[in-house]
Design a protein around this motif. Structure first.
Motif, PDB file in Angstrom:
ATOM      1  N   GLY A  12      10.847  45.281  44.977  1.00 38.10           N
ATOM      2  CA  GLY A  12      11.878  46.087  44.322  1.00 38.10           C
ATOM      3  C   GLY A  12      12.005  45.797  42.835  1.00 38.10           C
ATOM      4  N   VAL A  87       4.198  39.111  34.284  1.00 39.02           N
ATOM      5  CA  VAL A  87       3.732  37.717  34.257  1.00 39.02           C
ATOM      6  C   VAL A  87       3.304  37.356  35.676  1.00 39.02           C
ATOM      7  CG1 VAL A  87       4.354  35.330  33.736  1.00 39.02           C
ATOM      8  CG2 VAL A  87       5.401  37.189  32.434  1.00 39.02           C
ATOM      9  N   TYR A 137       9.883  56.214  45.386  1.00 40.27           N
ATOM     10  CA  TYR A 137      10.775  56.823  46.382  1.00 40.27           C
ATOM     11  C   TYR A 137      10.438  56.303  47.770  1.00 40.27           C
ATOM     12  CZ  TYR A 137      12.209  60.259  42.906  1.00 40.27           C
ATOM     13  OH  TYR A 137      12.722  60.861  41.790  1.00 40.27           O
ATOM     14  N   ARG A 167      -3.039  42.331  47.982  1.00 42.07           N
ATOM     15  CA  ARG A 167      -2.009  42.085  46.955  1.00 42.07           C
ATOM     16  C   ARG A 167      -1.084  40.939  47.371  1.00 42.07           C
ATOM     17  NH1 ARG A 167       0.345  47.839  46.723  1.00 42.07           N
ATOM     18  NH2 ARG A 167       1.833  47.081  45.190  1.00 42.07           N
TER      19      ARG A 167
HETATM   20  P1  AP5 Z   1       9.396  48.973  43.975  1.00 37.93           P
HETATM   21  O1  AP5 Z   1      10.625  48.920  43.161  1.00 37.93           O
HETATM   22  O2  AP5 Z   1       8.324  49.952  43.615  1.00 37.93           O
HETATM   23  O3  AP5 Z   1       8.785  47.484  44.138  1.00 37.93           O
HETATM   24  P2  AP5 Z   1       7.896  46.629  43.154  1.00 37.93           P
HETATM   25  O4  AP5 Z   1       8.280  45.206  43.362  1.00 37.93           O
HETATM   26  O5  AP5 Z   1       7.975  47.172  41.760  1.00 37.93           O
HETATM   27  O6  AP5 Z   1       6.484  46.898  43.822  1.00 37.93           O
HETATM   28  P3  AP5 Z   1       5.091  47.283  43.203  1.00 37.93           P
HETATM   29  O7  AP5 Z   1       4.203  47.573  44.372  1.00 37.93           O
HETATM   30  O8  AP5 Z   1       5.197  48.361  42.174  1.00 37.93           O
HETATM   31  O9  AP5 Z   1       4.705  45.963  42.528  1.00 37.93           O
HETATM   32  P4  AP5 Z   1       3.336  45.431  42.243  1.00 37.93           P
HETATM   33  O10 AP5 Z   1       3.701  44.224  41.531  1.00 37.93           O
HETATM   34  O11 AP5 Z   1       2.409  45.215  43.360  1.00 37.93           O
HETATM   35  O12 AP5 Z   1       2.643  46.660  41.449  1.00 37.93           O
HETATM   36  P5  AP5 Z   1       2.516  46.982  39.907  1.00 37.93           P
HETATM   37  O13 AP5 Z   1       2.624  48.429  39.729  1.00 37.93           O
HETATM   38  O14 AP5 Z   1       3.422  46.121  39.109  1.00 37.93           O
HETATM   39  O15 AP5 Z   1       9.831  49.203  45.496  1.00 37.93           O
HETATM   40  C1  AP5 Z   1       8.881  49.356  46.528  1.00 37.93           C
HETATM   41  C2  AP5 Z   1       9.386  50.405  47.548  1.00 37.93           C
HETATM   42  O16 AP5 Z   1      10.547  49.884  48.193  1.00 37.93           O
HETATM   43  C3  AP5 Z   1       9.814  51.742  46.892  1.00 37.93           C
HETATM   44  O17 AP5 Z   1       9.514  52.786  47.761  1.00 37.93           O
HETATM   45  C4  AP5 Z   1      11.337  51.580  46.717  1.00 37.93           C
HETATM   46  O18 AP5 Z   1      11.995  52.843  46.769  1.00 37.93           O
HETATM   47  C5  AP5 Z   1      11.686  50.699  47.918  1.00 37.93           C
HETATM   48  N1  AP5 Z   1      12.803  49.797  47.674  1.00 37.93           N
HETATM   49  C6  AP5 Z   1      13.112  49.142  46.516  1.00 37.93           C
HETATM   50  N2  AP5 Z   1      14.196  48.353  46.693  1.00 37.93           N
HETATM   51  C7  AP5 Z   1      14.565  48.504  48.001  1.00 37.93           C
HETATM   52  C8  AP5 Z   1      15.614  47.945  48.788  1.00 37.93           C
HETATM   53  N3  AP5 Z   1      16.494  47.071  48.271  1.00 37.93           N
HETATM   54  N4  AP5 Z   1      15.699  48.303  50.083  1.00 37.93           N
HETATM   55  C9  AP5 Z   1      14.817  49.199  50.621  1.00 37.93           C
HETATM   56  N5  AP5 Z   1      13.803  49.776  49.922  1.00 37.93           N
HETATM   57  C10 AP5 Z   1      13.677  49.415  48.624  1.00 37.93           C
HETATM   58  O19 AP5 Z   1       1.031  46.514  39.612  1.00 37.93           O
HETATM   59  C11 AP5 Z   1      -0.063  47.229  40.151  1.00 37.93           C
HETATM   60  C12 AP5 Z   1      -1.369  46.543  39.788  1.00 37.93           C
HETATM   61  O20 AP5 Z   1      -1.528  46.494  38.351  1.00 37.93           O
HETATM   62  C13 AP5 Z   1      -1.513  45.094  40.240  1.00 37.93           C
HETATM   63  O21 AP5 Z   1      -1.919  44.983  41.591  1.00 37.93           O
HETATM   64  C14 AP5 Z   1      -2.589  44.615  39.250  1.00 37.93           C
HETATM   65  O22 AP5 Z   1      -3.858  45.093  39.607  1.00 37.93           O
HETATM   66  C15 AP5 Z   1      -2.172  45.289  37.957  1.00 37.93           C
HETATM   67  N6  AP5 Z   1      -1.246  44.473  37.160  1.00 37.93           N
HETATM   68  C16 AP5 Z   1       0.025  44.806  36.771  1.00 37.93           C
HETATM   69  N7  AP5 Z   1       0.583  43.810  36.077  1.00 37.93           N
HETATM   70  C17 AP5 Z   1      -0.336  42.814  36.015  1.00 37.93           C
HETATM   71  C18 AP5 Z   1      -0.351  41.497  35.460  1.00 37.93           C
HETATM   72  N8  AP5 Z   1       0.708  41.005  34.806  1.00 37.93           N
HETATM   73  N9  AP5 Z   1      -1.455  40.752  35.606  1.00 37.93           N
HETATM   74  C19 AP5 Z   1      -2.566  41.232  36.230  1.00 37.93           C
HETATM   75  N10 AP5 Z   1      -2.629  42.456  36.803  1.00 37.93           N
HETATM   76  C20 AP5 Z   1      -1.513  43.240  36.696  1.00 37.93           C
END
Ligand code: AP5
Length: 211
Positions: A12, A87, A137, A167
């Protein structure tokens, strides 16, 4: 105020970063969103990141530190920023610290969103995101319209089961050590129980921030 959000995929971070950004009046910077936008624009940075992202691996630290350098020195981040998933390795935490020191800033708070794996897999397997503004969503089918910008909702390639498993493993292996790194560097990591409705998590987060 510069706030670092840590937590596994699906915890989240993005959802709460948007809400905190609106409440605190500081921008959200999500490296995942920056990379997906770069990919859509067909830039070198986006194309370099694509294969890593599709598999659910981390993109190289040098790419992330380049993004952080650009955004943290930009006028948009003058009053601070909410760093969502920006980070994820110890070298990134070290690099960000050094970069901020050079411009007379520092990380003010580190928050960790805690959710167990079963709930994470459930959230990611049912998530759609806006192709345009990246808003996530629950319970909306691909092809539906985004409430915020009218963009099309899509499934993320890295929300397929195999990439999700990777992941979670990558998080445990490469990102969890960042928690100890901040603790060792005298930056208390504030742990939030994020397995609760969105509003409740926002309240807990604001309370942890003293707001
Ligand atoms: P959401 O808010 O989207 O969760 P999130 O923690 O942001 O999850 P992500 O999958 O986006 O995180 P991530 O870190 O894997 O991906 P990112 O895009 O950063 O919520 C998830 C779902 O749950 C949604 O449907 C939401 O509606 C629902 N929800 C939220 N809160 C809720 C609640 N309280 N109750 C019920 N439902 C809820 O990164 C993608 C890729 O980019 C990485 O895998 C990597 O390849 C690369 N990358 C990005 N940053 C870096 C970095 N710093 N270093 C290296 N690679 C990186």
């Amino acid at each position: 105020m510069i706030i670092v959000l840590l937590g596994p995929p699906g915890a989240g971070k993005g959802t709460q970063a948007d809400l905190l950004s609106a409440k605190l009046g500081i921008p959200k910077i999500a490296t995942g969103d920056v990379l997906r936008a770069a990919l859509r624009d067909g830039t070198k940075r986006g194309l370099e990141a694509k294969a890593y992202m599709d598999r659910g691996d981390l993109v190289p630290d040098s790419v992330i530190l380049g993004i952080l350098q650009d955004v943290m020195t930009s006028p948009a981040a003058k009053e601070g920023a909410i760093l969502d998933g920006a980070v994820r390795t110890v070298p990134q935490a070290e690099g960000l610290g050094k970069m901020l020191k050079e411009i007379g800033k520092k990380v003010d708070r580190v928050l960790l969103f805690d959710v167990d794996d079963e709930e994470l897999v459930k959230r990611l397997s049912t998530r759609t995101v806006c192709e345009g503004c990246q808003t996530p969503y629950m319970g909306r089918d691909p092809g539906a319209k985004c409430e915020k910008c009218g963009g099309k909702l899509v499934r993320r390639k890295d929300d397929e089961p195999e990439a999700v498993r990777n992941r979670l493993e990558v998080y445990r292996r490469q990102t969890a050590p960042v928690i100890d790194w901040y603790d060792d560097n005298k930056m208390k990591v504030l742990k939030i129980d994020a397995d609760a409705p969105v509003d409740a998590v926002t309240k807990r987060t604001l309370k942890a921030l003293g707001k």
